[in-house]
Design a protein around this motif. Structure first.
Motif, PDB file in Angstrom:
ATOM      1  N   LEU A  11       0.836  -1.192   0.000  1.00 22.17           N
ATOM      2  CA  LEU A  11       0.000   0.000   0.000  1.00 22.17           C
ATOM      3  C   LEU A  11       0.873   1.245   0.000  1.00 22.17           C
ATOM      4  CD1 LEU A  11      -2.716  -1.037   2.610  1.00 22.17           C
ATOM      5  CD2 LEU A  11      -2.865  -1.110   0.124  1.00 22.17           C
ATOM      6  N   GLU A  12       0.445   2.257  -0.734  1.00 20.60           N
ATOM      7  CA  GLU A  12       1.114   3.553  -0.757  1.00 20.60           C
ATOM      8  C   GLU A  12       0.182   4.566  -0.114  1.00 20.60           C
ATOM      9  OE1 GLU A  12       1.645   4.183  -4.958  1.00 20.60           O
ATOM     10  OE2 GLU A  12       3.742   3.581  -4.828  1.00 20.60           O
ATOM     11  N   GLY A  17       2.288  10.492   4.200  1.00 19.83           N
ATOM     12  CA  GLY A  17       2.767   9.167   4.554  1.00 19.83           C
ATOM     13  C   GLY A  17       3.172   9.043   6.007  1.00 19.83           C
ATOM     14  N   MET A  18       3.502  10.157   6.628  1.00 18.46           N
ATOM     15  CA  MET A  18       3.901  10.138   8.035  1.00 18.46           C
ATOM     16  C   MET A  18       2.685   9.922   8.948  1.00 18.46           C
ATOM     17  SD  MET A  18       7.248  10.983   7.976  1.00 18.46           S
ATOM     18  CE  MET A  18       7.681  11.872   9.422  1.00 18.46           C
ATOM     19  N   ARG A  19       1.499  10.225   8.443  1.00 22.27           N
ATOM     20  CA  ARG A  19       0.295  10.132   9.277  1.00 22.27           C
ATOM     21  C   ARG A  19      -0.763   9.161   8.754  1.00 22.27           C
ATOM     22  NH1 ARG A  19      -1.015  13.172  13.898  1.00 22.27           N
ATOM     23  NH2 ARG A  19       0.212  15.034  14.063  1.00 22.27           N
ATOM     24  N   PRO A  24       5.415   1.300   7.336  1.00 20.84           N
ATOM     25  CA  PRO A  24       6.105   1.392   8.616  1.00 20.84           C
ATOM     26  C   PRO A  24       5.397   2.318   9.608  1.00 20.84           C
ATOM     27  CG  PRO A  24       7.255   2.666   6.957  1.00 20.84           C
ATOM     28  CD  PRO A  24       6.167   1.905   6.249  1.00 20.84           C
ATOM     29  N   GLY A  25       4.378   3.020   9.146  1.00 23.47           N
ATOM     30  CA  GLY A  25       3.606   3.898  10.024  1.00 23.47           C
ATOM     31  C   GLY A  25       2.297   3.294  10.502  1.00 23.47           C
ATOM     32  N   ALA A  26       2.092   2.013  10.250  1.00 19.83           N
ATOM     33  CA  ALA A  26       0.846   1.349  10.675  1.00 19.83           C
ATOM     34  C   ALA A  26       0.881   1.098  12.182  1.00 19.83           C
ATOM     35  CB  ALA A  26       0.672   0.034   9.929  1.00 19.83           C
ATOM     36  N   TYR A  27      -0.293   1.076  12.796  1.00 19.65           N
ATOM     37  CA  TYR A  27      -0.393   0.798  14.227  1.00 19.65           C
ATOM     38  C   TYR A  27      -1.756   0.184  14.527  1.00 19.65           C
ATOM     39  CZ  TYR A  27      -2.906   5.253  14.152  1.00 19.65           C
ATOM     40  OH  TYR A  27      -3.783   6.269  13.859  1.00 19.65           O
ATOM     41  N   ALA A  28      -1.840  -0.488  15.658  1.00 24.77           N
ATOM     42  CA  ALA A  28      -3.102  -1.098  16.097  1.00 24.77           C
ATOM     43  C   ALA A  28      -3.896  -0.086  16.911  1.00 24.77           C
ATOM     44  CB  ALA A  28      -2.810  -2.325  16.951  1.00 24.77           C
ATOM     45  N   TYR A 160       9.092   7.608   4.644  1.00 25.75           N
ATOM     46  CA  TYR A 160       8.370   8.702   4.005  1.00 25.75           C
ATOM     47  C   TYR A 160       8.881  10.095   4.335  1.00 25.75           C
ATOM     48  CZ  TYR A 160       4.992   4.958   3.246  1.00 25.75           C
ATOM     49  OH  TYR A 160       4.384   3.778   2.881  1.00 25.75           O
ATOM     50  N   ALA A 161       9.895  10.258   5.184  1.00 25.44           N
ATOM     51  CA  ALA A 161      10.381  11.593   5.527  1.00 25.44           C
ATOM     52  C   ALA A 161      10.954  12.309   4.308  1.00 25.44           C
ATOM     53  CB  ALA A 161      11.434  11.520   6.633  1.00 25.44           C
ATOM     54  N   ASP A 162      11.472  11.528   3.383  1.00 18.73           N
ATOM     55  CA  ASP A 162      12.056  12.083   2.168  1.00 18.73           C
ATOM     56  C   ASP A 162      11.674  11.141   1.028  1.00 18.73           C
ATOM     57  OD1 ASP A 162      13.990  12.473   0.004  1.00 18.73           O
ATOM     58  OD2 ASP A 162      15.080  13.722   1.430  1.00 18.73           O
ATOM     59  N   PRO A 163      11.198  11.663  -0.095  1.00 18.12           N
ATOM     60  CA  PRO A 163      10.802  10.777  -1.201  1.00 18.12           C
ATOM     61  C   PRO A 163      11.906   9.816  -1.647  1.00 18.12           C
ATOM     62  CG  PRO A 163      10.054  13.010  -1.647  1.00 18.12           C
ATOM     63  CD  PRO A 163      10.918  13.069  -0.403  1.00 18.12           C
ATOM     64  N   SER A 164      13.153  10.224  -1.518  1.00 19.00           N
ATOM     65  CA  SER A 164      14.245   9.343  -1.957  1.00 19.00           C
ATOM     66  C   SER A 164      14.372   8.100  -1.075  1.00 19.00           C
ATOM     67  CB  SER A 164      15.571  10.104  -1.969  1.00 19.00           C
ATOM     68  OG  SER A 164      15.964  10.440  -0.657  1.00 19.00           O
ATOM     69  N   ARG A 165      13.824   8.135   0.119  1.00 23.00           N
ATOM     70  CA  ARG A 165      13.898   6.981   1.005  1.00 23.00           C
ATOM     71  C   ARG A 165      13.035   5.819   0.528  1.00 23.00           C
ATOM     72  NH1 ARG A 165      13.999   9.091   7.284  1.00 23.00           N
ATOM     73  NH2 ARG A 165      15.999  10.142   7.140  1.00 23.00           N
ATOM     74  N   SER A 166      12.050   6.085  -0.277  1.00 22.83           N
ATOM     75  CA  SER A 166      11.161   5.009  -0.741  1.00 22.83           C
ATOM     76  C   SER A 166      11.643   4.400  -2.054  1.00 22.83           C
ATOM     77  CB  SER A 166       9.727   5.514  -0.883  1.00 22.83           C
ATOM     78  OG  SER A 166       9.657   6.529  -1.853  1.00 22.83           O
TER      79      SER A 166
END
Length: 170
Positions: A11-12, A17-19, A24-28, A160-166
């Protein structure tokens, strides 16, 4: 949305993306209450409240140190340390940051922080992102759900902090 039309595609995020609580930002959706001791006090508290605890004299006390994001820019200043009295470990640094809404105090999970003698370094997010870390409702306690949301925000920053990280590393 799915990254491609193939079955099982990752999923994108559609917005921030930070919120967006994906990857990696998923939570229960844990209980939105603080974890309590058998005496009814919150397990995780800032040292300003849990005054019986302190930083060992041989360790660096990060209070007052600047917090530097992964881009080398300042994110705030450490105001306090939060202790988990059940595990006897520091869980969070409380960071005072400036944003569009003014000064805010946000939590920084210790595993995302590298405490140096003169500063605290955070690779996961950039200096500008500290102003958007999810807040706690109460200034002296954190709920189980808030803990997950805060940790997920920093986790999301790793991608997602920087587009180059993805992008793929080659």
């Amino acid at each position: 949305r799915p990254a491609s039309t193939t079955w099982g595609a990752p999923l994108e995020p559609l917005g921030n993306g930070m919120r967006d609580a994906v990857g990696p930002g998923a939570y229960a959706l844990r209980e939105d209450v603080a974890e309590l001791t058998s005496h009814g006090a919150p397990v995780i508290q800032p040292l300003r409240v849990a005054s019986a605890y302190s930083v060992a004299h041989q360790d660096t006390d990060p209070r007052g140190l600047p917090v530097i994001g992964g881009d080398g820019k300042p994110g705030g200043v450490v105001k306090d340390i939060w202790i988990d009295s059940a595990e006897m470990v520091f869980r969070y640094l409380e960071v005072q940051t400036e944003g569009k809404a003014g000064a805010r105090n946000v939590l920084l999970p210790i595993p995302f922080a590298r405490i140096r003698r003169n500063q605290v370094e955070v690779h996961a997010i950039y200096g500008m992102h500290f102003a958007d870390v999810p807040l706690t409702r109460h200034p002296d306690q954190v709920t189980k759900r808030e803990e997950d949301q805060i940790s997920a925000y920093y986790g999301a920053g790793t991608l997602y902090a920087d587009p180059s990280r993805s992008e793929p590393l080659i």
